[in-house]
Scaffold this motif. Structure first.
Motif, PDB file in Angstrom:
ATOM      1  N   ILE A 100       0.950  -1.183   0.074  1.00 51.38           N
ATOM      2  CA  ILE A 100       0.145   0.142   0.123  1.00 51.38           C
ATOM      3  C   ILE A 100       1.018   1.291  -0.034  1.00 51.38           C
ATOM      4  O   ILE A 100       2.088   1.396   0.765  1.00 51.38           O
ATOM      5  N   SER A 101       0.407   2.535  -0.707  1.00 55.39           N
ATOM      6  CA  SER A 101       1.379   3.508  -0.640  1.00 55.39           C
ATOM      7  C   SER A 101       0.110   4.503  -0.969  1.00 55.39           C
ATOM      8  O   SER A 101      -0.858   4.415  -1.269  1.00 55.39           O
ATOM      9  N   ARG A 102       0.760   5.946  -0.616  1.00 54.70           N
ATOM     10  CA  ARG A 102      -0.160   6.974  -0.987  1.00 54.70           C
ATOM     11  C   ARG A 102       0.602   8.228  -1.528  1.00 54.70           C
ATOM     12  O   ARG A 102       1.932   8.210  -1.228  1.00 54.70           O
ATOM     13  N   ASP A 103      -0.098   9.188  -2.397  1.00 50.42           N
ATOM     14  CA  ASP A 103       0.327  10.329  -2.814  1.00 50.42           C
ATOM     15  C   ASP A 103      -0.486  11.355  -2.423  1.00 50.42           C
ATOM     16  O   ASP A 103      -1.539  11.617  -3.000  1.00 50.42           O
ATOM     17  N   ASN A 104      -0.262  12.171  -1.253  1.00 44.36           N
ATOM     18  CA  ASN A 104      -1.176  13.077  -0.967  1.00 44.36           C
ATOM     19  C   ASN A 104      -1.249  14.304  -1.674  1.00 44.36           C
ATOM     20  O   ASN A 104      -2.336  14.833  -1.884  1.00 44.36           O
ATOM     21  N   ALA A 105      -0.434  14.463  -2.571  1.00 49.40           N
ATOM     22  CA  ALA A 105      -0.282  15.642  -3.495  1.00 49.40           C
ATOM     23  C   ALA A 105      -1.356  15.357  -4.519  1.00 49.40           C
ATOM     24  O   ALA A 105      -1.961  16.327  -5.074  1.00 49.40           O
ATOM     25  N   LYS A 106      -1.613  14.188  -4.934  1.00 47.87           N
ATOM     26  CA  LYS A 106      -2.498  13.472  -5.924  1.00 47.87           C
ATOM     27  C   LYS A 106      -3.873  13.194  -5.096  1.00 47.87           C
ATOM     28  O   LYS A 106      -5.008  12.753  -5.779  1.00 47.87           O
ATOM     29  N   ASN A 107      -3.858  13.275  -3.577  1.00 46.22           N
ATOM     30  CA  ASN A 107      -5.145  12.832  -3.091  1.00 46.22           C
ATOM     31  C   ASN A 107      -5.472  11.133  -3.389  1.00 46.22           C
ATOM     32  O   ASN A 107      -6.778  10.870  -3.513  1.00 46.22           O
ATOM     33  N   THR A 108      -4.513  10.504  -3.473  1.00 50.93           N
ATOM     34  CA  THR A 108      -4.694   9.267  -4.173  1.00 50.93           C
ATOM     35  C   THR A 108      -3.985   7.988  -3.227  1.00 50.93           C
ATOM     36  O   THR A 108      -2.761   8.479  -2.762  1.00 50.93           O
ATOM     37  N   VAL A 109      -4.596   6.860  -3.028  1.00 49.90           N
ATOM     38  CA  VAL A 109      -3.984   5.593  -2.406  1.00 49.90           C
ATOM     39  C   VAL A 109      -3.712   4.798  -3.360  1.00 49.90           C
ATOM     40  O   VAL A 109      -4.834   4.457  -4.339  1.00 49.90           O
ATOM     41  N   TYR A 110      -2.955   3.925  -3.260  1.00 48.80           N
ATOM     42  CA  TYR A 110      -2.783   2.765  -3.994  1.00 48.80           C
ATOM     43  C   TYR A 110      -2.447   1.452  -3.412  1.00 48.80           C
ATOM     44  O   TYR A 110      -2.126   1.285  -2.241  1.00 48.80           O
TER      45      TYR A 110
END
Length: 122
Positions: free
Chosen positions: A69-79
């Motif tokens: 699991i990972s996240r990109d807070n700048a893109k408001n997205t979780v993977y």
């Protein structure tokens, strides 16, 4: 916060998929996020969670060392990167946002996504 999951599909055993969960309405950078899954006729089970900063993650034993699991807070997205998929991974996968920054459990969910189907053929 509204959550939109995508990336599901049909894959052969041993294959990989990456799920995405795009949030809208408000930033998710203050909240832990995660994934659950529900197989036909079964309860919704925890899969993975990530803290607000991405500094802490936790996985169900059944997916440990195969899912990330990972996240990109700048893109408001979780993977959710899923590798070495097995037929028993077949389920509808739901992303979720926690009410808290550090942890996500079934009792702390503030918002659910609509789910994306993952089917693993043997």
């Amino acid at each position: 916060v509204q959550l939109q999951a995508s990336g599901g599909g049909l894959v052969q055993a041993g294959g990989s998929l990456r799920l995405s969960c795009a949030a809208s309405g408000r930033t998710i950078s203050n909240y832990a996020m995660g994934w659950f899954r529900q197989a036909p006729g079964k309860e919704r089970d925890f899969v993975a969670t990530i803290s607000w900063s991405g500094g802490s993650t936790s996985y169900a034993d059944s997916v440990k060392d195969r899912f990330t699991i990972s996240r990109d807070n700048a893109k408001n997205t979780v993977y959710l990167q899923m590798t070495s998929l097995k037929p028993e991974d077949t389920a509808v996968y739901y992303c979720a946002a926690s009410r808290f920054p550090g942890v996500l459990t079934s009792n702390s969910v503030r918002s659910w996504g609509q789910g994306t189907q993952v089917t693993v053929s043997s």
